[in-house]
Structures are given as structure tokens and as C-alpha cells.
Motif scaffolding. Sequence first.
Motif, PDB file in Angstrom:
ATOM      1  N   PHE A  61      40.893  47.274  13.670  1.00 54.43           N
ATOM      2  CA  PHE A  61      40.201  46.063  13.511  1.00 54.43           C
ATOM      3  C   PHE A  61      38.960  46.016  14.293  1.00 54.43           C
ATOM      4  CE2 PHE A  61      39.459  41.798  14.769  1.00 54.43           C
ATOM      5  CZ  PHE A  61      38.818  41.212  13.685  1.00 54.43           C
ATOM      6  N   ARG A  62      39.363  46.143  15.634  1.00 50.64           N
ATOM      7  CA  ARG A  62      38.231  46.096  16.616  1.00 50.64           C
ATOM      8  C   ARG A  62      37.061  47.178  16.433  1.00 50.64           C
ATOM      9  NH1 ARG A  62      38.203  47.936  21.110  1.00 50.64           N
ATOM     10  NH2 ARG A  62      40.270  49.244  21.093  1.00 50.64           N
ATOM     11  N   GLN A  77      36.339  48.476  13.328  1.00 46.46           N
ATOM     12  CA  GLN A  77      35.908  48.358  12.136  1.00 46.46           C
ATOM     13  C   GLN A  77      34.979  47.325  11.988  1.00 46.46           C
ATOM     14  OE1 GLN A  77      39.144  48.518   9.360  1.00 46.46           O
ATOM     15  NE2 GLN A  77      38.887  50.741   9.180  1.00 46.46           N
ATOM     16  N   GLU A  78      35.243  46.085  12.820  1.00 53.93           N
ATOM     17  CA  GLU A  78      34.469  44.885  12.872  1.00 53.93           C
ATOM     18  C   GLU A  78      33.147  44.894  13.283  1.00 53.93           C
ATOM     19  OE1 GLU A  78      34.282  41.326  11.102  1.00 53.93           O
ATOM     20  OE2 GLU A  78      36.098  42.564  11.046  1.00 53.93           O
ATOM     21  N   GLU A 114      48.566  40.580  12.518  1.00 54.33           N
ATOM     22  CA  GLU A 114      47.811  40.297  11.222  1.00 54.33           C
ATOM     23  C   GLU A 114      47.391  39.083  11.246  1.00 54.33           C
ATOM     24  OE1 GLU A 114      50.320  43.913  11.074  1.00 54.33           O
ATOM     25  OE2 GLU A 114      50.984  41.708  11.469  1.00 54.33           O
ATOM     26  N   ILE A 155      44.122  38.752  13.069  1.00 56.64           N
ATOM     27  CA  ILE A 155      42.958  39.322  12.603  1.00 56.64           C
ATOM     28  C   ILE A 155      42.454  38.797  11.317  1.00 56.64           C
ATOM     29  CG2 ILE A 155      42.552  41.507  11.097  1.00 56.64           C
ATOM     30  CD1 ILE A 155      44.407  42.996  13.018  1.00 56.64           C
ATOM     31  N   GLU A 156      43.230  38.122  10.620  1.00 54.53           N
ATOM     32  CA  GLU A 156      43.052  37.099   9.425  1.00 54.53           C
ATOM     33  C   GLU A 156      42.193  36.138  10.172  1.00 54.53           C
ATOM     34  OE1 GLU A 156      42.327  37.893   6.174  1.00 54.53           O
ATOM     35  OE2 GLU A 156      42.848  39.977   6.781  1.00 54.53           O
ATOM     36  N   LYS A 216      38.680  36.848  11.335  1.00 56.82           N
ATOM     37  CA  LYS A 216      37.827  37.064  10.199  1.00 56.82           C
ATOM     38  C   LYS A 216      37.339  35.956   9.521  1.00 56.82           C
ATOM     39  CE  LYS A 216      39.650  41.826   8.742  1.00 56.82           C
ATOM     40  NZ  LYS A 216      40.122  42.442   7.681  1.00 56.82           N
ATOM     41  N   LYS A 217      38.146  35.034   9.403  1.00 62.77           N
ATOM     42  CA  LYS A 217      37.669  33.828   8.701  1.00 62.77           C
ATOM     43  C   LYS A 217      36.855  32.991   9.757  1.00 62.77           C
ATOM     44  CE  LYS A 217      41.968  33.202   5.909  1.00 62.77           C
ATOM     45  NZ  LYS A 217      43.181  32.584   5.715  1.00 62.77           N
ATOM     46  N   LEU A 240      34.829  34.143  12.005  1.00 63.68           N
ATOM     47  CA  LEU A 240      33.597  34.961  11.834  1.00 63.68           C
ATOM     48  C   LEU A 240      32.890  34.709  10.666  1.00 63.68           C
ATOM     49  CD1 LEU A 240      34.467  38.493  13.336  1.00 63.68           C
ATOM     50  CD2 LEU A 240      33.116  36.572  14.598  1.00 63.68           C
ATOM     51  N   ALA A 241      33.465  34.572   9.501  1.00 63.87           N
ATOM     52  CA  ALA A 241      32.909  34.312   8.526  1.00 63.87           C
ATOM     53  C   ALA A 241      32.080  32.612   8.148  1.00 63.87           C
ATOM     54  CB  ALA A 241      33.762  34.435   7.171  1.00 63.87           C
TER      55      ALA A 241
END
Length: 121
Positions: free
Chosen positions: A51-52, A54-55, A108, A111-112, A115-116, A118-119
Motif C-alpha cells: 500500500f505504501r 503504491q499510494e 486492511e 488501508i481502506e 484511502k477514503k 485521502l479521497a
Amino acid sequence: MRLIFVYNANSGKGNAYLDGLHKIISPSTYACSLCELTYGVFLEKKEWKLFRKQEHVEMDFYHRDQFLKKFKSKWLPKYTFPIILSEKEGELEVFLSSEKLNTMETVEVLIETVKKGLASH
């Protein structure tokens, strides 16, 4: 924007070793949920590492003592650790509080949630 991850643990090999032992001997009393989510006993979890990498956001990682030394200021709010902060144009803001991190049970979920967050920024 960058994310600043602050573990509720001090830096150094001796502290890392003691933290690993604590995770084995008494995991229910271990004080750093961020450490538990992102690391096994001694190594970074594969899912988190991927994750780190790829983000597309800058991420900095500090142990509690390193963070307090680097960001020392009488105006710095009194944070509880672990914590994830966002930094934009020199301003720090709570991205994920220790209370929220302490409720997460898997990498997990972390990570989710990141991601939320950041979005929505």
C-alpha cells in the motif's frame, strides 16, 4: 499533502526488540495499535508495505520521541499517540486519531480508511 504517521513507541533497536517481545508475551496490553496494524512481531506487514509503495501521497513515519523532537513547539497541540496527521502548507491536522486507530482490527481496515480519507481531502 503528506501524511505523518506517529507510533506510540520510542525509536531504537532496544525499544524495537522490547516492543516485539511485548507483542508476543502480552499483546492485549501493547500500547501502539498503529504498530500492531502495520507490523508483525518484527517485520512490516506485506499488505501495508505494498500500500505504501503504491499510494501516491508522501508518507513520513516517526516514533513518538522522534516526532516530539522534530516538531517541538510550545504551540504544538498535545496529541495522543499513535496518530496519523496530515500536513498541508505547513499546517498539521489530525487525519486519524488514536481513538479511531485503536478501534481498527486489521491492516486492511486501516488501508481502506486511509484511502477514503485521502479521497475526501
